[in-house]
Design an enzyme around this catalytic site. Structure first.
Site, short mmCIF file in Angstrom:
data_model
loop_
_atom_site.label_atom_id
_atom_site.label_comp_id
_atom_site.label_asym_id
_atom_site.label_seq_id
_atom_site.Cartn_x
_atom_site.Cartn_y
_atom_site.Cartn_z
N GLY A 31 0.83 -1.21 0.00
CA GLY A 31 0.00 0.00 0.00
C GLY A 31 0.86 1.25 0.00
CD GLU A 35 3.37 8.25 -11.19
OE1 GLU A 35 3.05 7.59 -12.20
OE2 GLU A 35 2.56 8.90 -10.53
N GLY A 36 5.94 4.81 -8.38
CA GLY A 36 6.70 3.57 -8.63
C GLY A 36 5.76 2.37 -8.75
CG HIS A 37 3.55 1.01 -5.33
ND1 HIS A 37 3.61 2.01 -4.41
CD2 HIS A 37 4.16 -0.06 -4.77
CE1 HIS A 37 4.22 1.59 -3.32
NE2 HIS A 37 4.58 0.33 -3.51
CD GLN A 61 7.99 -7.17 3.76
OE1 GLN A 61 7.24 -7.96 3.21
NE2 GLN A 61 8.59 -6.20 3.09
N GLY A 147 9.84 -3.74 -8.81
CA GLY A 147 10.68 -2.61 -9.16
C GLY A 147 12.15 -2.90 -8.89
CG MET A 184 9.16 7.64 -7.27
SD MET A 184 7.80 8.72 -6.89
CE MET A 184 7.88 9.83 -8.27
CB SER A 186 5.93 3.60 0.93
OG SER A 186 5.38 2.95 -0.20
NE ARG A 187 10.53 1.63 5.51
CZ ARG A 187 10.48 0.37 5.07
NH1 ARG A 187 10.99 0.09 3.89
NH2 ARG A 187 9.95 -0.57 5.81
O1 PAF Z 1 8.32 -4.54 -1.96
C1 PAF Z 1 7.36 -4.63 -1.16
O2 PAF Z 1 6.52 -3.74 -1.05
C2 PAF Z 1 7.25 -5.85 -0.28
O3 PAF Z 1 8.48 -6.31 0.12
C3 PAF Z 1 6.41 -6.99 -0.92
C4 PAF Z 1 7.08 -7.53 -2.16
C5 PAF Z 1 5.03 -6.46 -1.26
C6 PAF Z 1 6.25 -8.14 0.07
O4 PAF Z 1 5.60 -7.75 1.22
#
Ligand code: PAF
Length: 284
Positions: A31, A35-37, A61, A147, A184, A186-187
Site C-alpha cells: 500500500g 508513482e513507482g507502484h 518482514q 521494481g 520513489m 513509500s518511506r
Molecule cells: O516490496 C514490497 O513492497 C514488499 O516487500 C512486498 C514484495 C510487497 C512483500 O511484502
C-alpha cells in the site's frame, strides 16, 4: 474492480481465470501507493488480461524497532487510485488470513539473503520470501511485476520462483525517480521537505560511479569509494552500506568484467533508511 479480503475467494477467482485462459498480472504491494507502484500496474495492465494488486503490510518482514506500526495505511485512497488504473482485483487480506493461528512455515532463500539488506535487517527476506510464496500460491499469476529499486528482493523472488517451481515470470521494471533523482519509495513520506532534497545526494553519488565506470574505472572498491565520498559530502547522511557486487550471486566484485554489477547503497537520513542502486553492464 473487486476488493477481496479472503484468501479462499482470491484462490477461487484465480482458478476461474486459469480455466478461462486469461493471463494474470500481479503487483504485490504494502500500500501507500506512489508513482513507482503505478508504473508496475501500468506495465501489468499493458501485458495481461487481468491485473491483481495485493495490499498487505507484511509483519514478518519488519524487524523489532522497525516501522511496522507506523507504516502508512490507507486502503480507501489506494483502492480509488487502483480503480482509475483499470485494476481488476485488489487483494487486501487481514493479517490472520495470511498468518492464521499456529502458522509456522517460512521460506528461507539461502545464499542471497545474508548480505546487504539481509545483513542490516535480519529476517527481512525470510518475511518477504514467505509472504510472496503465499501470495503467488493464492493468485497464481502468469507475470509478477517488481521494481528494480529493491534489487536484492528481485533476486530473492526470482530464485524462489525458480526453486519452488512457480509458473510465474518475474518482470523487473526500472526505478521511478522524483525530479531530484531520489528513488520513489513509500518511506520518502517520512522525510521532511529539507531531508527529501538532501536525500537526492544518493542518486548523484550513484551517477558519479556510473560516469566513472563509463570512463573506464573497473575497480569495485574505487567505485564504492566514489559513492562514499559523494554521500559523505552531505553531513546529515549516514551510510549503512555501499556494495559493489555481482548482480546474480550478490558477491563482492573487485575487478569488473562484462558481468552485470549491482552498486547498492543504504543511507539513513535522520531515522529514515533509504535504499537505491544502479546496475553496470546491464544486459537487455
Ligand atoms: O516490496 C514490497 O513492497 C514488499 O516487500 C512486498 C514484495 C510487497 C512483500 O511484502
Amino acid at each position: 474492480m473487486e476488493i477481496i479480503n479472503r484468501r479462499q475467494r482470491m484462490s477461487s477467482i484465480a482458478r476461474k481465470l486459469r480455466r478461462e485462459s486469461k493471463t494474470v498480472g500481479f503487483v504485490a504491494t504494502m500500500g501507500a501507493l506512489h508513482e513507482g507502484h503505478l508504473t508496475l500496474v501500468k506495465e501489468a495492465r499493458q501485458m495481461c488480461d487481468i491485473v491483481v494488486v495485493s495490499i498487505f503490510v507484511n509483519p514478518s518482514q519488519f524487524g523489532p524497532g522497525e516501522d511496522f506500526a507506523k507504516y502508512p495505511r490507507d486502503l480507501t485512497a489506494d483502492a480509488a487510485v487502483l480503480s482509475e488504473y483499470g485494476v481488476d482485483y485488489v487483494f487486501a487480506p487481514e493479517t490472520q488470513e495470511i498468518y492464521p493461528e499456529g502458522f509456522s512455515t517460512y521460506v528461507y532463500v539461502e545464499g542471497l539473503t545474508e548480505t546487504l539488506e539481509g545483513a542490516s535487517r535480519p529476517g527481512h527476506f525470510r518475511g518477504v520470501a514467505t509472504v510472496v510464496t503465499i501470495l503467488f500460491n493464492t493468485v497464481r499469476p502468469d507475470f509478477a511485476f517488481f521494481g528494480s529499486k529493491d534489487a536484492q528482493q528481485v533476486g530473492v523472488i526470482k530464485r524462489l520462483t525458480r526453486d519452488l517451481g512457480f509458473e510465474t515470470e518475474i518482470v523487473v521494471v526500472p526505478t521511478v525517480r522524483e525530479e531530484s533523482g531520489l528513488a520513489m519509495s513509500s518511506r520518502n513520506a517520512y522525510l521532511t521537505p529539507e531531508l527529501r532534497q538532501k536525500a537526492s545526494i544518493i542518486y548523484q553519488a550513484l551517477r558519479e560511479a556510473k560516469i566513472a565506470f563509463k570512463n573506464g574505472e573497473r575497480n569495485g572498491s574505487k567505485l564504492a569509494q566514489i559513492v562514499q565520498t559523494k554521500i559523505e559530502s552531505e553531513p546529515v547522511a549516514r551510510i549503512d552500506y555501499i556494495a559493489v557486487v555481482d548482480n546474480d550471486a550478490l558477491e563482492p566484485v573487485e575487478k569488473i568484467d562484462d558481468k552485470e554489477v549491482l552498486v547498492a547503497v543504504a543511507v539513513k537520513f535522520d531515522k529514515v533508511r533509504l535504499i537505491d542502486n544502479i546496475i553496470l553492464n546491464r544486459r537487455q
